[in-house]
Motif scaffolding. Structure first.
Motif, PDB file in Angstrom:
ATOM      1  N   PHE A   1       0.816  -1.211   0.000  1.00 52.97           N
ATOM      2  CA  PHE A   1       0.000   0.000   0.000  1.00 52.97           C
ATOM      3  C   PHE A   1       0.859   1.274   0.000  1.00 52.97           C
ATOM      4  O   PHE A   1       0.404   2.339  -0.429  1.00 52.97           O
ATOM      5  N   LEU A   2       2.101   1.162   0.485  1.00 48.67           N
ATOM      6  CA  LEU A   2       2.993   2.314   0.574  1.00 48.67           C
ATOM      7  C   LEU A   2       3.987   2.364  -0.583  1.00 48.67           C
ATOM      8  O   LEU A   2       4.940   3.146  -0.546  1.00 48.67           O
ATOM      9  N   ASP A   3       3.772   1.556  -1.593  1.00 47.30           N
ATOM     10  CA  ASP A   3       4.702   1.450  -2.723  1.00 47.30           C
ATOM     11  C   ASP A   3       4.711   2.756  -3.533  1.00 47.30           C
ATOM     12  O   ASP A   3       3.679   3.163  -4.058  1.00 47.30           O
ATOM     13  N   PRO A   4       5.871   3.420  -3.632  1.00 49.40           N
ATOM     14  CA  PRO A   4       5.937   4.669  -4.403  1.00 49.40           C
ATOM     15  C   PRO A   4       6.026   4.432  -5.911  1.00 49.40           C
ATOM     16  O   PRO A   4       5.928   5.368  -6.699  1.00 49.40           O
ATOM     17  N   ILE A   5       6.205   3.180  -6.328  1.00 46.50           N
ATOM     18  CA  ILE A   5       6.373   2.846  -7.746  1.00 46.50           C
ATOM     19  C   ILE A   5       5.093   2.287  -8.348  1.00 46.50           C
ATOM     20  O   ILE A   5       4.683   2.680  -9.446  1.00 46.50           O
ATOM     21  N   VAL A   6       4.460   1.363  -7.632  1.00 43.89           N
ATOM     22  CA  VAL A   6       3.239   0.718  -8.126  1.00 43.89           C
ATOM     23  C   VAL A   6       2.044   1.255  -7.347  1.00 43.89           C
ATOM     24  O   VAL A   6       1.900   0.997  -6.153  1.00 43.89           O
ATOM     25  N   SER A   7       1.186   1.991  -8.026  1.00 44.76           N
ATOM     26  CA  SER A   7       0.019   2.575  -7.358  1.00 44.76           C
ATOM     27  C   SER A   7      -1.050   1.520  -7.102  1.00 44.76           C
ATOM     28  O   SER A   7      -1.079   0.466  -7.741  1.00 44.76           O
ATOM     29  N   LYS A   8      -1.957   1.858  -6.184  1.00 44.88           N
ATOM     30  CA  LYS A   8      -3.074   0.960  -5.899  1.00 44.88           C
ATOM     31  C   LYS A   8      -3.941   0.761  -7.133  1.00 44.88           C
ATOM     32  O   LYS A   8      -4.407  -0.352  -7.417  1.00 44.88           O
ATOM     33  N   SER A   9      -4.150   1.822  -7.897  1.00 41.88           N
ATOM     34  CA  SER A   9      -4.985   1.726  -9.095  1.00 41.88           C
ATOM     35  C   SER A   9      -4.320   0.859 -10.161  1.00 41.88           C
ATOM     36  O   SER A   9      -5.001   0.110 -10.879  1.00 41.88           O
ATOM     37  N   ASN A  10      -2.993   0.963 -10.276  1.00 36.96           N
ATOM     38  CA  ASN A  10      -2.284   0.144 -11.258  1.00 36.96           C
ATOM     39  C   ASN A  10      -2.396  -1.338 -10.909  1.00 36.96           C
ATOM     40  O   ASN A  10      -2.659  -2.172 -11.778  1.00 36.96           O
ATOM     41  N   PHE A  11      -2.208  -1.656  -9.641  1.00 36.20           N
ATOM     42  CA  PHE A  11      -2.316  -3.054  -9.222  1.00 36.20           C
ATOM     43  C   PHE A  11      -3.750  -3.550  -9.393  1.00 36.20           C
ATOM     44  O   PHE A  11      -3.983  -4.710  -9.754  1.00 36.20           O
ATOM     45  N   GLY A  12      -4.715  -2.661  -9.157  1.00 37.32           N
ATOM     46  CA  GLY A  12      -6.105  -3.027  -9.385  1.00 37.32           C
ATOM     47  C   GLY A  12      -6.380  -3.328 -10.850  1.00 37.32           C
ATOM     48  O   GLY A  12      -7.110  -4.266 -11.184  1.00 37.32           O
TER      49      GLY A  12
END
Length: 210
Positions: free
Chosen positions: A153-164
């Motif tokens: 959730f704190l990933d500065p590279i992979v956003s939550k929306s991208n993973f979704g």
């Protein structure tokens, strides 16, 4: 053989081979300790990305503005699939029974190869992957593919929306996708590796099918 820097560690007979695809700046052996943890009895093969940007090894290039170079991604994915086929002959394994372990940049190219129908392998542990392109194949059967993917959730590279979006693409393609999401950054954690270990055992794909 196609020019590639690789590593190989033998395993016990009857166990599926693990292919290691490193993160940005990594080498063909970077994920060996993780691969040994996840699949201790399996042979391990690593392939180093052949591109270098800012002195960092990669599996595909970026554009000057920092975006993904999709032409490079397409070319380098074809190169990687060719190397895998050649290694399969050299080390006598079935690419369809290969288990891919990818982190970040390596996870991204593995995911792209699966969703575009280029990969022969059907099992992947992807640590912190992200969507690079929406070029998803919906006219081929990908239902036999199993992916475990992690996100922080704190990933500065992979956003939550991208993973979704990544999960949605898998759903559209009828891929069996299992996610691990936690309050962490882009680094690999012990908890996600333990979850991946349990998942991999449950897939029953650690053993070669005769």
């Amino acid at each position: 053989m196609t020019e590639a820097i690789t590593s190989y560690k033998p395993g016990k007979p009857g166990n599926a081979t693990v292919l290691m695809l490193h993160g940005t700046g990594g080498t063909e052996s970077d994920l060996l300790s993780i691969a040994d943890f996840l699949a201790p009895d399996s042979p391990k093969i690593g392939i180093r990305g052949r591109l270098v940007e800012n002195d960092l090894t990669r599996y595909f290039a970026h554009l000057p503005d920092g975006g993904f170079d999709l032409d490079s991604l397409a070319v380098e994915t074809r190169w990687l699939m060719t190397v895998i086929d050649e290694l399969a002959v050299e080390y006598a394994f079935d690419p369809a029974q290969l288990i891919v372990l990818g982190y970040s940049n390596g996870a991204n190219v593995a995911y792209y190869s699966l969703l575009t129908g280029q990969a022969k392998f059907k099992t992947a542990v992807l640590l912190h992957p992200m969507v690079l392109s929406s070029d998803v194949k919906t006219d081929i059967d990908l239902s036999d593919i199993k992916i475990w993917g992690s996100h922080g959730f704190l990933d500065p590279i992979v956003s939550k929306s991208n993973f979704g979006e990544l999960k949605n693409f898998c759903q559209q393609a009828d891929i069996d996708f299992t996610s691990f999401e936690a309050e962490q950054s882009h680094q690999i954690s012990e908890s996600e590796l333990r979850d991946a270990e349990q998942w991999l055992v449950a897939t029953n794909r650690l053993k070669i099918e005769e």
